[in-house]
Design a protein around this motif. Structure first.
Motif, PDB file in Angstrom:
ATOM      1  N   TYR A 187      26.552  17.872  15.781  1.00  0.00           N
ATOM      2  CA  TYR A 187      25.419  17.752  14.866  1.00  0.00           C
ATOM      3  C   TYR A 187      24.973  19.136  14.388  1.00  0.00           C
ATOM      4  CZ  TYR A 187      24.550  12.730  15.668  1.00  0.00           C
ATOM      5  OH  TYR A 187      24.650  11.350  15.706  1.00  0.00           O
ATOM      6  N   THR A 188      25.006  20.107  15.290  1.00  0.00           N
ATOM      7  CA  THR A 188      24.678  21.481  14.896  1.00  0.00           C
ATOM      8  C   THR A 188      25.657  21.978  13.847  1.00  0.00           C
ATOM      9  OG1 THR A 188      23.730  21.979  17.070  1.00  0.00           O
ATOM     10  CG2 THR A 188      24.443  23.851  15.735  1.00  0.00           C
ATOM     11  N   LEU A 231      19.099  16.492  15.041  1.00  0.00           N
ATOM     12  CA  LEU A 231      19.301  17.722  15.796  1.00  0.00           C
ATOM     13  C   LEU A 231      18.019  18.127  16.526  1.00  0.00           C
ATOM     14  CD1 LEU A 231      21.183  20.049  16.516  1.00  0.00           C
ATOM     15  CD2 LEU A 231      20.528  21.175  14.383  1.00  0.00           C
ATOM     16  N   ARG A 232      16.890  18.035  15.853  1.00  0.00           N
ATOM     17  CA  ARG A 232      15.614  18.338  16.518  1.00  0.00           C
ATOM     18  C   ARG A 232      15.395  17.418  17.719  1.00  0.00           C
ATOM     19  NH1 ARG A 232      11.834  21.428  13.858  1.00  0.00           N
ATOM     20  NH2 ARG A 232      12.388  22.062  11.729  1.00  0.00           N
ATOM     21  N   ILE A 237      15.585  16.325  23.731  1.00  0.00           N
ATOM     22  CA  ILE A 237      16.179  15.558  24.828  1.00  0.00           C
ATOM     23  C   ILE A 237      16.679  16.497  25.918  1.00  0.00           C
ATOM     24  CG2 ILE A 237      18.183  14.141  25.448  1.00  0.00           C
ATOM     25  CD1 ILE A 237      17.804  12.695  22.753  1.00  0.00           C
ATOM     26  N   PHE A 238      17.307  17.595  25.522  1.00  0.00           N
ATOM     27  CA  PHE A 238      17.792  18.545  26.522  1.00  0.00           C
ATOM     28  C   PHE A 238      16.648  19.236  27.249  1.00  0.00           C
ATOM     29  CE2 PHE A 238      21.984  18.032  24.730  1.00  0.00           C
ATOM     30  CZ  PHE A 238      22.803  18.274  25.817  1.00  0.00           C
ATOM     31  N   ALA A 282      19.269  25.720  18.206  1.00  0.00           N
ATOM     32  CA  ALA A 282      17.955  26.200  17.777  1.00  0.00           C
ATOM     33  C   ALA A 282      18.084  27.293  16.720  1.00  0.00           C
ATOM     34  CB  ALA A 282      17.177  26.722  18.988  1.00  0.00           C
ATOM     35  N   LEU A 283      19.067  28.157  16.860  1.00  0.00           N
ATOM     36  CA  LEU A 283      19.270  29.219  15.876  1.00  0.00           C
ATOM     37  C   LEU A 283      19.679  28.645  14.520  1.00  0.00           C
ATOM     38  CD1 LEU A 283      21.160  31.765  18.152  1.00  0.00           C
ATOM     39  CD2 LEU A 283      18.915  32.153  17.098  1.00  0.00           C
ATOM     40  N   VAL A 284      20.576  27.676  14.534  1.00  0.00           N
ATOM     41  CA  VAL A 284      21.012  27.057  13.280  1.00  0.00           C
ATOM     42  C   VAL A 284      19.862  26.283  12.638  1.00  0.00           C
ATOM     43  CG1 VAL A 284      22.551  25.301  12.292  1.00  0.00           C
ATOM     44  CG2 VAL A 284      23.444  26.982  13.904  1.00  0.00           C
ATOM     45  N   LEU A 285      19.057  25.628  13.463  1.00  0.00           N
ATOM     46  CA  LEU A 285      17.900  24.908  12.943  1.00  0.00           C
ATOM     47  C   LEU A 285      16.949  25.871  12.235  1.00  0.00           C
ATOM     48  CD1 LEU A 285      16.662  22.045  12.875  1.00  0.00           C
ATOM     49  CD2 LEU A 285      15.392  22.683  14.943  1.00  0.00           C
ATOM     50  N   GLY A 286      16.769  27.059  12.823  1.00  0.00           N
ATOM     51  CA  GLY A 286      15.995  28.104  12.168  1.00  0.00           C
ATOM     52  C   GLY A 286      14.492  27.921  12.223  1.00  0.00           C
TER      53      GLY A 286
END
Length: 415
Positions: A187-188, A231-232, A237-238, A282-286
């Motif tokens: 998903y990332t 993705l969020r 969940i993790f 998290a980095l890709v989500l930005g």
């Protein structure tokens, strides 16, 4: 790293594992270098081959890597994607006919990973179309709307299945850390692919499979928004479910309501792998707020994994704290993730100890796991230092993925 990537790992798969007679890649070579041309071909193996050569082409730009990636893409689309029920077959026979038709969401995730990487590398709209179709498949059939999270498996026609295990080594629970890890990973990559292609104004997505896609049609905003939302949710969940807040390890198996199952298990290889993959998400989500929540957890999980480190820089596999049993084999994939995980900690948090651990892990790999004679890496070394020749050199689970990704991560981050 680049020499190992090109001349040891990828060269092995190009020269020894391409099935020129029946298409795609051979399904198995055992630990004694015996090739089995009529072995079944697994979805995980083929999706990981697709990812590896797509990523290698994207980073290094060599035509032979594109050719191999395209070969893998075509085989996955033609033989693994179920044209009637959707999703991905678990395996096909050596002729490409459906063999085990169950729908394991872990395998569907890897198909998304490979197809989205091919789209990143080439702008190929067919690959992106299939990746998005499979994303919809997971969201429709695997997402638990009552308790959140994703289940493990279903039958071909999306009915409940009694044995949900990913492999014989796993416990039979409806949810696992491992499957969630390899859903957040694709998903990332899919979200990153959509953002990159949108930035290039080259992302043309039409839902109909096989359609001729006109130039200039951009991805609908709701498509990217749906991937971003998923993705969020997986990040939460993790951090809120899979992470054990007392030990900082990741628990492995769960009932539908997230009650931990199968006892107190610690998987050091998955811990260190998750530390950097969660950070990458998290980095890709930005989103800075998400990073503020995730980054302390990234460091905690990595440090928890250090319990599996040995003095020579290697990392053991896992331990069952209830029985006292430790799997102290030194698996190839654990060593590869060990290097990337600590390099990630060094790169983002300036931790010199992490750099030392990454270097020590790489030294162990060079001297103990790389097969300099035949190519590729050995499955593992036993705790006494002897080579494990019982498990495959290439096969259903032995793929050019963890090790090639390690090399590519280093090249992209530090070259």
């Amino acid at each position: 790293m680049q020499d190992v990537l090109e001349n040891n790992i990828l060269r092995f798969w190009l020269d020894q594992m391409q099935d020129r007679e029946n298409g795609g890649f051979y399904g198995r070579m055992d630990g004694h270098m015996q090739l089995y041309p009529q072995a079944e071909k697994g979805a995980i193996l083929n999706a990981r081959i697709l990812w590896s050569f797509s990523a290698a082409y994207r980073v290094l730009g060599k035509q032979e890597y594109l050719d191999a990636a395209t070969r893998a893409k075509d085989y996955v689309i033609q033989h693994f994607i179920d044209p009637e029920q959707g999703g991905v077959f678990w395996s096909v026979d050596y002729l490409g006919r459906p063999n085990d038709t169950k729908k394991q969401f872990y395998a569907i995730g890897f198909a998304i990973y490979g197809l989205s990487e091919y789209a990143r590398a080439t702008g190929d709209r067919e690959a992106l179309d299939y990746a998005l179709q499979l994303f919809d498949c997971i969201e429709e059939h695997a997402l638990d709307h009552e308790h959140n999270g994703y289940i493990e498996a279903m039958t071909r026609d999306w009915q409940p299945i009694a044995d949900m295990r990913l492999s014989e080594l796993d416990a039979n629970y409806p949810k696992s850390q491992n499957t969630h890890l390899h859903i957040i990973e694709p998903y990332t990559n899919l979200y990153r692919c959509l953002k990159e292609l949108h930035a290039k104004e080259s992302c043309d997505y039409v839902p109909a499979i096989g359609a001729v896609l006109p130039v200039g049609i951009t991805t609908p905003a709701q498509t990217t928004e749906a991937v971003e939302a998923a993705l969020r949710n997986l990040i939460n969940i993790f951090t809120d479910r899979i992470l054990n807040p007392e030990t900082h390890h990741l628990d492995l198996f769960f009932d539908m309501d997230w009650t931990r199952g199968a006892g107190h298990l610690e998987s050091y290889g998955h811990d260190i792998e998750c530390s950097w993959l969660l950070h990458e998400s998290a980095l890709v989500l930005g989103d800075e707020k998400v990073l503020e929540k995730v980054e302390p957890i990234v460091k905690m999980v990595a440090e928890a994994s250090a319990k599996g480190l040995r003095a020579d820089g290697s990392m053991i596999h896992e331990a069952n704290l209830d029985t006292g049993h430790t799997d102290d084999d030194l698996h190839w994939w654990v060593q590869a993730e060990n290097v990337v995980g600590w390099l990630n900690i060094y790169q983002y948090f300036a931790d010199e100890t992490a750099l030392q651990r990454a270097n020590a892990g790489w030294e162990y790999i060079k001297h103990n796991l790389i097969d300099h004679e035949h190519g590729e890496w050995f499955w593992s070394r036993r705790n006494d230092g002897t080579l494990n020749m019982d498990d495959d050199h290439a096969g259903f689970w032995k793929c050019p993925y963890h090790n090639s990704r390690m090399c590519l991560e280093v090249i992209e981050r530090f070259a």
